[in-house]
Enzyme design. Structure first.
Site, PDB file in Angstrom:
ATOM      1  N   GLU A  77      78.686  93.087   5.858  1.00 44.42           N
ATOM      2  CA  GLU A  77      78.580  92.841   7.301  1.00 44.42           C
ATOM      3  C   GLU A  77      78.922  94.102   8.093  1.00 44.42           C
ATOM      4  OE1 GLU A  77      80.086  91.077   5.025  1.00 44.42           O
ATOM      5  OE2 GLU A  77      80.047  88.925   5.423  1.00 44.42           O
ATOM      6  N   CYS A 105      85.712  90.832   8.922  1.00 39.00           N
ATOM      7  CA  CYS A 105      84.305  90.878   9.344  1.00 39.00           C
ATOM      8  C   CYS A 105      84.010  89.850  10.422  1.00 39.00           C
ATOM      9  CB  CYS A 105      83.383  90.696   8.146  1.00 39.00           C
ATOM     10  SG  CYS A 105      83.266  92.206   7.167  1.00 39.00           S
TER      11      CYS A 105
END
Ligand code: THU
Length: 134
Positions: A56, A90
């Site tokens: 990510e 993330c």
């Protein structure tokens, strides 16, 4: 053309590029910006383990480098016993550029959806760019 399945394909292709010699856990992520651009990333591990980065984070870096700012949709691709949801760090990174309504879809190695969430569900009551005093 770009549609939801293109995002899955981008995440699966990114996963093939994963550099994960330590965990052997390959992850690909793809995101679509509100204006329709797609960016992808993979996890990049390091012999100094904490220095590894998530898929990510790679996708977000690619987006910023490409001039993108607002994330509408995210796909995370992995092969795992349980859906591979973004780690806590993330979730916060996605929050910077997404909203509570941003969809986060987890898919398996075949591209099948195994879990669908909104960012607001993954990171409720979040701190974000709008949280500062004016
Ligand atoms: N990982 C990701 O890239 N994204 C996730 O959503 C979860 C975990 C990576 C980090 C590390 O390289 C490997 O997966 C095992 O944790």
């Amino acid at each position: 053309m770009s549609g939801p399945d293109d995002l899955v394909s981008a995440a699966l292709r990114a996963r093939e590029r994963a550099y994960a010699p330590y965990s052997r856990f390959q992850v690909g992520a793809a995101l679509r910006t509100e204006d329709g651009a797609v960016f992808a990333g993979c996890n990049v591990e390091n012999a100094a383990f904490p220095e590894g980065t998530c898929a990510e984070a790679g996708a977000i870096a690619a987006m910023v480098m490409g001039g993108g700012r607002r994330i509408a949709e995210v796909v995370v691709a992995a092969e795992a016993k349980e859906p591979c949801t973004p780690c806590g760090g993330c979730r916060q990174k996605l929050r910077e550029f997404g909203t509570a309504a941003t969809t986060v879809r987890m898919v398996d190695a075949a591209g099948e959806t195994v879990l669908l969430r909104r960012l607001g569900e993954l990171l409720p009551d979040s701190f974000g760019p709008g949280s500062f005093m004016d």
